[in-house]
Design a protein around this motif. Structure first.
Motif, PDB file in Angstrom:
ATOM      1  N   THR A 117       0.854  -1.186   0.000  1.00  0.00           N
ATOM      2  CA  THR A 117       0.000   0.000   0.000  1.00  0.00           C
ATOM      3  C   THR A 117       0.891   1.237   0.000  1.00  0.00           C
ATOM      4  O   THR A 117       2.096   1.140   0.190  1.00  0.00           O
ATOM      5  CB  THR A 117      -0.881   0.045   1.270  1.00  0.00           C
ATOM      6  N   SER A 118       0.279   2.398  -0.169  1.00  0.00           N
ATOM      7  CA  SER A 118       1.065   3.629  -0.293  1.00  0.00           C
ATOM      8  C   SER A 118       1.737   4.020   1.022  1.00  0.00           C
ATOM      9  O   SER A 118       2.572   4.894   1.057  1.00  0.00           O
ATOM     10  CB  SER A 118       0.184   4.760  -0.799  1.00  0.00           C
ATOM     11  N   SER A 119       1.334   3.383   2.125  1.00  0.00           N
ATOM     12  CA  SER A 119       1.981   3.742   3.395  1.00  0.00           C
ATOM     13  C   SER A 119       2.963   2.669   3.867  1.00  0.00           C
ATOM     14  O   SER A 119       3.455   2.716   4.987  1.00  0.00           O
ATOM     15  CB  SER A 119       0.912   3.992   4.460  1.00  0.00           C
ATOM     16  N   ASP A 120       3.254   1.697   3.000  1.00  0.00           N
ATOM     17  CA  ASP A 120       4.216   0.663   3.370  1.00  0.00           C
ATOM     18  C   ASP A 120       5.568   1.273   3.685  1.00  0.00           C
ATOM     19  O   ASP A 120       6.019   2.192   3.002  1.00  0.00           O
ATOM     20  CB  ASP A 120       4.404  -0.333   2.209  1.00  0.00           C
ATOM     21  N   LEU A 121       6.223   0.721   4.690  1.00  0.00           N
ATOM     22  CA  LEU A 121       7.570   1.176   5.039  1.00  0.00           C
ATOM     23  C   LEU A 121       8.548   0.083   4.647  1.00  0.00           C
ATOM     24  O   LEU A 121       8.435  -1.056   5.110  1.00  0.00           O
ATOM     25  CB  LEU A 121       7.664   1.407   6.551  1.00  0.00           C
ATOM     26  N   ARG A 153       8.746   5.377   2.540  1.00  0.00           N
ATOM     27  CA  ARG A 153       7.319   5.168   2.819  1.00  0.00           C
ATOM     28  C   ARG A 153       6.592   5.313   1.494  1.00  0.00           C
ATOM     29  O   ARG A 153       6.766   6.322   0.801  1.00  0.00           O
ATOM     30  CB  ARG A 153       6.780   6.185   3.824  1.00  0.00           C
ATOM     31  N   GLY A 154       5.814   4.321   1.126  1.00  0.00           N
ATOM     32  CA  GLY A 154       5.171   4.341  -0.191  1.00  0.00           C
ATOM     33  C   GLY A 154       6.241   4.312  -1.259  1.00  0.00           C
ATOM     34  O   GLY A 154       7.274   3.667  -1.096  1.00  0.00           O
ATOM     35  N   GLN A 155       6.001   5.048  -2.345  1.00  0.00           N
ATOM     36  CA  GLN A 155       6.983   4.991  -3.443  1.00  0.00           C
ATOM     37  C   GLN A 155       7.762   6.286  -3.638  1.00  0.00           C
ATOM     38  O   GLN A 155       8.630   6.363  -4.500  1.00  0.00           O
ATOM     39  CB  GLN A 155       6.250   4.649  -4.747  1.00  0.00           C
ATOM     40  N   ASP A 187       8.240   8.773  -0.704  1.00  0.00           N
ATOM     41  CA  ASP A 187       8.595   9.461   0.534  1.00  0.00           C
ATOM     42  C   ASP A 187       9.859   8.836   1.136  1.00  0.00           C
ATOM     43  O   ASP A 187       9.795   7.844   1.866  1.00  0.00           O
ATOM     44  CB  ASP A 187       7.394   9.341   1.503  1.00  0.00           C
ATOM     45  N   VAL A 216      11.568   5.720  12.529  1.00  0.00           N
ATOM     46  CA  VAL A 216      10.808   4.466  12.358  1.00  0.00           C
ATOM     47  C   VAL A 216      11.430   3.382  13.249  1.00  0.00           C
ATOM     48  O   VAL A 216      12.645   3.297  13.376  1.00  0.00           O
ATOM     49  CB  VAL A 216      10.879   4.024  10.871  1.00  0.00           C
ATOM     50  N   GLU A 222       8.067  -1.624  12.868  1.00  0.00           N
ATOM     51  CA  GLU A 222       7.049  -0.920  12.054  1.00  0.00           C
ATOM     52  C   GLU A 222       7.262  -1.168  10.561  1.00  0.00           C
ATOM     53  O   GLU A 222       6.433  -0.805   9.741  1.00  0.00           O
ATOM     54  CB  GLU A 222       7.129   0.594  12.310  1.00  0.00           C
ATOM     55  N   SER A 275       7.425  -2.753   6.919  1.00  0.00           N
ATOM     56  CA  SER A 275       6.534  -3.701   6.232  1.00  0.00           C
ATOM     57  C   SER A 275       7.309  -4.769   5.487  1.00  0.00           C
ATOM     58  O   SER A 275       6.807  -5.871   5.265  1.00  0.00           O
ATOM     59  CB  SER A 275       5.661  -2.969   5.207  1.00  0.00           C
TER      60      SER A 275
END
Ligand code: KG4
Ligand code: ZN
Length: 337
Positions: free
Chosen positions: A5-9, A26-28, A30, A75, A79, A81
């Motif tokens: 998902t867009s918030s995956d770390l 984070r996402g693609q 960030d 992070v 946390e 992913s």
């Protein structure tokens, strides 16, 4: 495995050669942290990368760098992913450290593990944080180990058009710099020296400039510099650096623009350490403007080896549902297919 998902770390490690690097994304788009511990000073003493020294450095650098990257990203380890690492191409004993560390973390925290091709990291780095992400383009990877021209149709859809038959562009920069008595790595040194030189002072060969293919060859150019060098007065070293640089750039620009025309692509993207070169960037901009092509350049920090580009590829693959494969081994000769 879960679809990303867009918030995956994602935490990515890069240890294919002589830079230890860790990034958290984070996402693609960030980029929360991108740390690089360079070993240039140590290898500089030997005039080039010593594989055993490189792997020992990765071993001692990885843990503190990983903790620093997590701290900078704000992070916590649990946390994350997924974990990613470069699987190749590169030095076997260096690749092993990053890959084993990422796998170990993935196993320990029960998260997916993603193996990334270093060349794909370079290739897609110019699209990072750009509007629209990855788009069809002609990609030129110019690094210390590779010179590859690729037709990019999309993520994972690569058609290699050609590559060097002998030295890579960066290797030619490093070897010519060494002949000229400049420190390692020679690319940035030649870039600096050439800025004050006359690129037309010495007429050096442009190998395969007119060959009807997308192959490259830089070893003849290096040899030409070697034979010319004894006749070059010390005050003309900047002219020699500029003339060498111009010969490399002429071939890279001509063949890349030709490839874009032949394959009907509207965009050209440059990556790899040599794409930091100021003359290369300026000449490509000029040529693309003239031909009505869009030029995508990576931030210089993303041109030389780094883990942000590995994290970016991992994020793209994870979002597309890539499979976690703990059985993936290193492959020092991994290609782009
Ligand atoms: O991509 P990279 O960090 O490592 C590899 O994957 O090989 O590329 C390193 C190469 C070295 O050969 C270095 O001399 C060259 O990139 N390089 C440059 C410049 N900065 C780095 N070459 C020419 N001009 C530069 N400014
Ligand atoms: Zn590289």
């Amino acid at each position: 495995m879960d679809q990303g998902t867009s918030s995956d770390l994602i935490l990515a490690l890069e240890t294919s050669c002589d830079e230890t690097a860790v990034a958290v994304i984070r996402g693609q788009a960030d980029l929360l942290a991108s740390e690089v511990a360079s070993q240039v000073e140590i290898h500089g003493r030997y005039g080039g990368v010593v594989p055993e020294v490189a792997s020992r450095q990765h071993l001692t650098q990885l843990k503190p760098l990983l903790l620093l990257a997590l701290e900078k990203a704000g992070v916590k380890m649990d946390e994350l992913s997924a974990f990613a690492a470069t699987a190749g191409p590169g030095l076997a004993t260096s690749l092993m450290l990053g890959l084993s560390t990422a796998k170990g973390l993935a196993i320990g925290l029960d998260r997916p593990f993603l193996a990334v091709n270093h060349l794909e990291g370079h290739l897609l780095s110019p699209f990072f944080q750009k509007p629209g992400g990855v788009q069809p383009a002609i990609g030129l990877i110019v690094s210390g180990g590779h010179t590859i021209l690729v037709d990019v149709a999309g993520v994972g859809e690569y058609h290699v058009l050609g590559q060097t038959r002998d030295d890579a562009a960066g290797e030619a920069f490093d070897k010519v710099a060494k002949l000229m008595g400049l420190p390692y790595p020679g690319g940035p040194e030649i870039d600096r020296l050439a800025a004050t030189g006359d690129p037309r002072r010495f007429n050096l060969p442009r190998s395969m400039l007119h060959s009807d293919d997308f192959q490259f060859s830089f070893s003849g150019l290096k040899t030409a510099v070697r034979y010319l060098l004894p006749e070059v007065p010390p005050e003309a070293m900047a002219d020699l650096a500029a003339s060498f640089e111009e010969a490399v750039v002429d071939v890279l620009v001509a063949k890349t623009i030709r490839a874009a025309r032949r394959r009907g692509r509207q965009t050209v993207c440059l990556s790899g350490g040599v794409s930091c070169n100021r003359r290369l960037r300026a000449r490509f901009q000029e040529a693309c403007d003239k031909s009505g092509l869009q030029l995508l350049l990576a931030d210089p920090k993303l041109c030389t080896d780094n883990a942000a580009m590995i994290a970016y590829v991992a994020a793209l693959r994870f979002a597309a549902g890539a499979i976690s494969l703990l059985t993936t081994d290193i492959n020092p000769n991994l290609s782009l297919r």
